[in-house]
Design a protein around this motif. Structure first.
Motif: not given
Length: 376
Positions: A170-175, A210-214, A219-220
């Motif tokens: 999830l985007p929250e995981h990356c943050i 990080r999000a782009a990698e996965y 992510v905003t």
């Protein structure tokens, strides 16, 4: 009349009270105005950014409603004396902090206990979370208190470290990865400030990469700040409805116009417009208004640290634990922490006996929790 909080809900409450004929209102708030507040906190303008919410709200109300005196207090509620709270007939809360609600709730019960019925101060509490909200009337010594309903709160969202470190989805995981793991590694010794634009931009960049990698989208910058500050989306219409309910109860209590709410109203608008009113019962083991310790059932082999981590219902920060005969664990000061931290690895059966009562204190609460240990 005292209003605690001058945010989204507090602005509505102040406006309603002033227009309902209340002439002497006090408002207390420790916060300053941020530009993100302006979409719903309508007592503020862009020129007010950075100013005290309490002072700005008081000035706006007095300019718009003649004959009303609003006295602002730019401070924490904990900074005020017992004498200050005894000045008011009713206290209305429009807070977004569980800790602050717990504090004022227990303070009013403490005033009643120390001063008798002359010191009884009703508390009207309102809260919103997106399209959901609640209002309640707490009469110390008569009704259930805020602490009685603590287990009804949605537990804070947390993500396992292994997930955010190895398998984000999830985007929250990356943050969370950026803030929990990367920030302390890259910015050693620097405190993360969720209101600092440079800090948020730094985390956003890390999380986006990080999000782009996965191959994760979403992510905003606003989501990054929301996750860091645990922001719950605020809906202006929900604030208006809950504030109306709170002020309606204030009128009933002060003017004896009608029976007041007994004692809890829930509003749910995510699937239509629905309200439900019920009487929340007192808990005998409530640490504020009850008389019995809370029973905690635990395995004998559980360590003290594991037991502390299993306390979602207790919700305390930096706890200090003791029994009548020993100190179990202290988070602070450093000397006591060093003296007691080895107990964290010990089994519960090696530290306490069956039916022992453990006393828990914390800087985040102004009362003592009592937990009776029962082994499985």
């Amino acid at each position: 009349m005292l209003v605690i909080g001058a945010g989204g809900l507090g602005c509505e409450i102040l406006k309603n009270l002033a227009l309902s004929g209340f002439k002497d209102i006090h408002v207390i708030d420790m916060d300053t105005i941020d530009i993100s507040n302006l979409n719903r906190q309508f007592l503020f303008r862009q020129t007010d950014v950075g100013q005290s919410k309490a002072f700005t709200a008081a000035k706006f109300i007095m300019e718009r409603v003649s004959g009303v005196t609003v006295t602002p207090h730019y401070c924490k509620i904990q900074d005020k004396s017992d004498e200050f709270y005894l000045e008011f007939m009713v206290i209305v809360c429009g807070l977004d902090s569980v800790e602050a609600r717990r504090w004022i709730n227990s303070k009013l019960f403490e005033l009643l206990e120390c001063g008798g019925v002359e010191c009884l101060k009703p508390l009207i509490d309102g809260g919103t979370e997106g399209f959901k909200g609640q209002s309640r009337v707490i009469i110390p010594g008569e009704s259930s208190c805020y602490e009685c309903s603590l287990d009804m709160l949605t537990p804070p969202t947390t993500f396992p470290i292994c997930t955010i470190a190895n398998t984000p989805r999830l985007p929250e995981h990356c943050i969370e990865w950026a803030s929990v793991l990367e920030w302390p590694r890259v910015r050693k010794g620097e405190t993360l400030n969720g209101d600092n634009p440079e800090h948020i931009e730094f985390l956003y960049t890390l999380a986006r990469n990080r999000a782009a990698e996965y191959q994760i989208t979403g992510v905003t910058v606003s989501l990054t700040q929301g996750v860091i500050k645990h922001i719950i989306p605020a809906i202006a219409s929900t604030n208006a409805i809950i504030a109306a309910s709170c002020c309606n109860e204030a009128l009933k209590l002060v003017g004896s116009l009608n029976p007041y709410l007994d004692n809890y109203m829930m509003y749910m608008a995510d699937h239509g417009v629905y309200t439900y009113t019920f009487s929340h019962e007192k808990k005998e083991d409530c640490p504020v208004c009850g008389t019995e310790p809370v029973t905690s059932v635990v395995d004998r082999e559980t360590t003290l640290e594991e037991w502390i981590q299993s306390w979602p219902h207790v919700q305390v920060k930096a706890p200090a634990l003791s029994t009548r005969t020993s100190k179990l664990y202290y988070s602070a000061p450093p000397q006591l922490h060093e003296f007691t931290r080895h107990n964290l690895e010990k089994r519960m059966c090696d530290l306490v006996e069956e039916n022992d009562v453990v006393f828990v204190t914390s800087p985040s609460i102004n009362f003592q929790l009592r937990l009776r240990v029962c082994f499985k």
